[in-house]
Design a protein around this motif. Structure first.
Motif, short mmCIF file in Angstrom:
data_model
loop_
_atom_site.label_atom_id
_atom_site.label_comp_id
_atom_site.label_asym_id
_atom_site.label_seq_id
_atom_site.Cartn_x
_atom_site.Cartn_y
_atom_site.Cartn_z
N LEU A 178 0.85 -1.19 0.00
CA LEU A 178 0.00 0.00 0.00
C LEU A 178 0.88 1.24 0.00
O LEU A 178 1.65 1.47 0.93
N ASN A 179 0.79 2.02 -1.07
CA ASN A 179 1.59 3.23 -1.23
C ASN A 179 0.66 4.43 -1.28
O ASN A 179 -0.06 4.64 -2.25
N LEU A 180 0.66 5.22 -0.21
CA LEU A 180 -0.17 6.42 -0.12
C LEU A 180 0.70 7.67 0.01
O LEU A 180 0.31 8.65 0.64
N SER A 181 1.86 7.64 -0.60
CA SER A 181 2.82 8.74 -0.44
C SER A 181 2.34 10.02 -1.10
O SER A 181 1.53 10.01 -2.03
N ASN A 182 2.86 11.15 -0.57
CA ASN A 182 2.60 12.48 -1.11
C ASN A 182 1.11 12.83 -1.15
O ASN A 182 0.57 13.29 -2.16
N ASN A 183 0.44 12.58 -0.03
CA ASN A 183 -0.93 13.03 0.17
C ASN A 183 -0.95 13.93 1.41
O ASN A 183 0.09 14.45 1.81
N GLN A 184 -2.09 14.11 2.03
CA GLN A 184 -2.19 14.96 3.22
C GLN A 184 -2.89 14.22 4.36
O GLN A 184 -3.62 14.81 5.14
N ILE A 185 -2.64 12.95 4.45
CA ILE A 185 -3.29 12.10 5.46
C ILE A 185 -2.70 12.40 6.84
O ILE A 185 -1.48 12.46 7.01
N ARG A 186 -3.58 12.56 7.83
CA ARG A 186 -3.15 12.90 9.19
C ARG A 186 -3.31 11.75 10.17
O ARG A 186 -2.72 11.80 11.26
N SER A 187 -4.09 10.76 9.85
CA SER A 187 -4.29 9.65 10.77
C SER A 187 -4.67 8.40 9.99
O SER A 187 -5.12 8.47 8.84
N GLN A 199 2.33 -6.21 3.67
CA GLN A 199 3.75 -6.36 3.94
C GLN A 199 4.53 -5.06 3.81
O GLN A 199 5.54 -4.87 4.47
N GLU A 200 4.06 -4.15 2.95
CA GLU A 200 4.75 -2.88 2.75
C GLU A 200 3.75 -1.74 2.86
O GLU A 200 2.73 -1.73 2.17
N LEU A 201 4.08 -0.78 3.71
CA LEU A 201 3.22 0.39 3.93
C LEU A 201 4.06 1.64 3.73
O LEU A 201 4.97 1.92 4.51
N ILE A 202 3.75 2.39 2.67
CA ILE A 202 4.54 3.56 2.29
C ILE A 202 3.67 4.80 2.49
O ILE A 202 2.68 5.00 1.78
N LEU A 203 4.05 5.63 3.46
CA LEU A 203 3.27 6.81 3.83
C LEU A 203 4.09 8.09 3.76
O LEU A 203 3.74 9.09 4.38
N SER A 204 5.17 8.08 3.02
CA SER A 204 6.04 9.25 2.96
C SER A 204 5.31 10.44 2.36
O SER A 204 4.42 10.30 1.51
N GLY A 205 5.69 11.64 2.82
CA GLY A 205 5.11 12.86 2.27
C GLY A 205 3.69 13.13 2.68
O GLY A 205 2.93 13.76 1.94
#
Length: 408
Positions: A178-187, A199-205
């Protein structure tokens, strides 16, 4: 009724697979229906993707057993009497439940045969294998109404400025990346940690550090503690990392770069599977001593000040430990499992915040705290000024203080 699935046919007599299939499950479809309007005999038709030949199995009085214990995980087996075949089925849990339910109704003779379409047993066009990777590049492509494909294993939603986590993602039972990078998620929702195969959680940016009330309950769930291998929290304006991160037993790669971290949780010493750690571009003053005990291959600590005033970090009192400390020490030393369902949540927090002496002994409030300097000896260390780094250390007794307290 028809379902698209993966099927393996096992011949119980010869203990080999059906010649129409390979020795691994193959993509195909299963259909249940009649051959004509005058014929009430029901059959299960099996048709594979690479071999359009059909295998047809009589249903009435010809099904010995249905194994559906793991149907919630999308797995079931239909045991045929003649020929002696087992149909090992893997499919979407919802579709599979519907198909097995129809088969059971047929066996119990509670189904109206007029509801089974006659054309069901015609040769079907089998769609190609379900697309497992979904990349959403703009908001126009976002499946707001129809939802995400059920078979998705890798989902990338990058740079769409989404402000919240889409709860539809939690329905993707096969999701691994799951790649949710470069969004504005706060929680993030608590149920994210319950996803079975993530297995992979990408929340950068994102903006996880912008909300003072950000909750990290998703780190407490059993599935994510066991399965998560990569966690990317870089560029999130984080000022702290919760102690719960130490519960990610399977974590191999942790990225915390480009944040506002001044210290790290002591619980990181429990990340025994960790091999890659990125702490670059933060405000770290020192590292927790437990990191030295990990089997890290690549450590990136570039662009951190590592400025401490040694004397201000010393505490020298050793007192008699409390009964709570003694009991907590036994629990940790014996590796007993604990959670909020067994003991009060305050005690869980207390156990999670345990410190360890350089000698390896558990200690709580009754210890000596001091900043000591050590040379990093990992295979790859990326640093800006030097490989002699300050560590926050705890000493459980005067003896340990005399042994280690003067290391600089």
């Amino acid at each position: 009724m028809k379902i698209n699935c993966r099927v393996q046919v096992s011949d119980r007599t010869l203990n080999v697979l059906h010649p129409l299939l390979k020795r691994t499950p193959e993509h195909g479809c299963l259909v249940i229906g009649r051959q004509s309007i005058k014929n009430n005999e029901l059959y299960i038709l099996l048709q594979t993707l690479k071999n359009q030949c059909r295998a047809k199995y009589k249903v009435n009085d010809n099904i010995e057993m249905i194994f559906d214990k793991f149907i919630g995980h999308g797995k079931a087996t239909i045991r045929i009497k003649e020929p002696p075949h087992d149909l090992l089925i893997q499919s979407d849990p919802i579709s599979l439940k519907g198909f097995i339910r129809v088969v059971k109704l047929v066996l119990s003779k509670k189904v109206n045969l007029s509801t089974i379409a006659i054309s069901n047993l015609n040769t079907k066009k089998i769609p190609n294998a379900q697309r497992k990777k979904l990349v959403i590049k703009n908001n126009v492509e976002y499946p707001t109404l129809k939802g995400f494909p059920r078979y998705t294993e890798e989902l990338i939603i990058d740079g769409l400025n989404r402000k919240s986590f889409d709860l539809q993602i939690l329905r993707l039972n096969n999701l691994k990346v799951l790649n949710l990078s470069n969004n504005q998620i706060r929680s993030l929702p608590k149920d994210l940690g319950s996803m079975q195969h993530l297995q992979e959680l990408i929340l950068s940016g994102n903006r996880l550090g912008k909300d003072a009330n950000t909750k990290w309950d998703w780190l407490d769930q059993d599935n994510i503690k066991k399965n998560l291998c990569l966690l990317d929290l870089s560029s999130n304006c984080l000022t702290e990392i919760p102690n719960k991160i130490g519960k990610l037993n399977g974590l191999v790669n942790l990225k915390l770069g480009v944040n506002l971290l001044t210290v790290l949780p002591r619980s990181m010493r429990r990340l025994t599977s960790l091999r890659y750690l990125d702490l670059s571009h933060n405000c770290l003053q020192y590292l927790p001593e437990g990191i030295r005990k990990l089997q890290i291959i690549d450590l990136n600590i570039r662009e951190n000040p590592f400025e401490v005033v040694l004397q201000s970090h010393c505490h020298y009192s050793i007192l008699v430990p409390s009964l709570v400390d003694c009991a907590a020490e036994i629990i940790l030393n014996t590796s007993m499992s604990y959670d909020a369902s067994i003991i009060p949540r305050t005690l869980v927090t207390y156990l999670d915040s345990a410190t360890y002496c350089i000698c390896g002994k558990v200690c709580f409030q009754n210890c000596i705290r001091k900043i000591l300097y050590f040379k990093l000896r990992f295979p790859v260390v990326r640093y800006s000024f030097g490989d002699i780094i300050p560590f926050e250390c705890y000493l459980c007794s005067s003896r340990c203080y005399n042994l280690y307290g003067n290391i600089v």
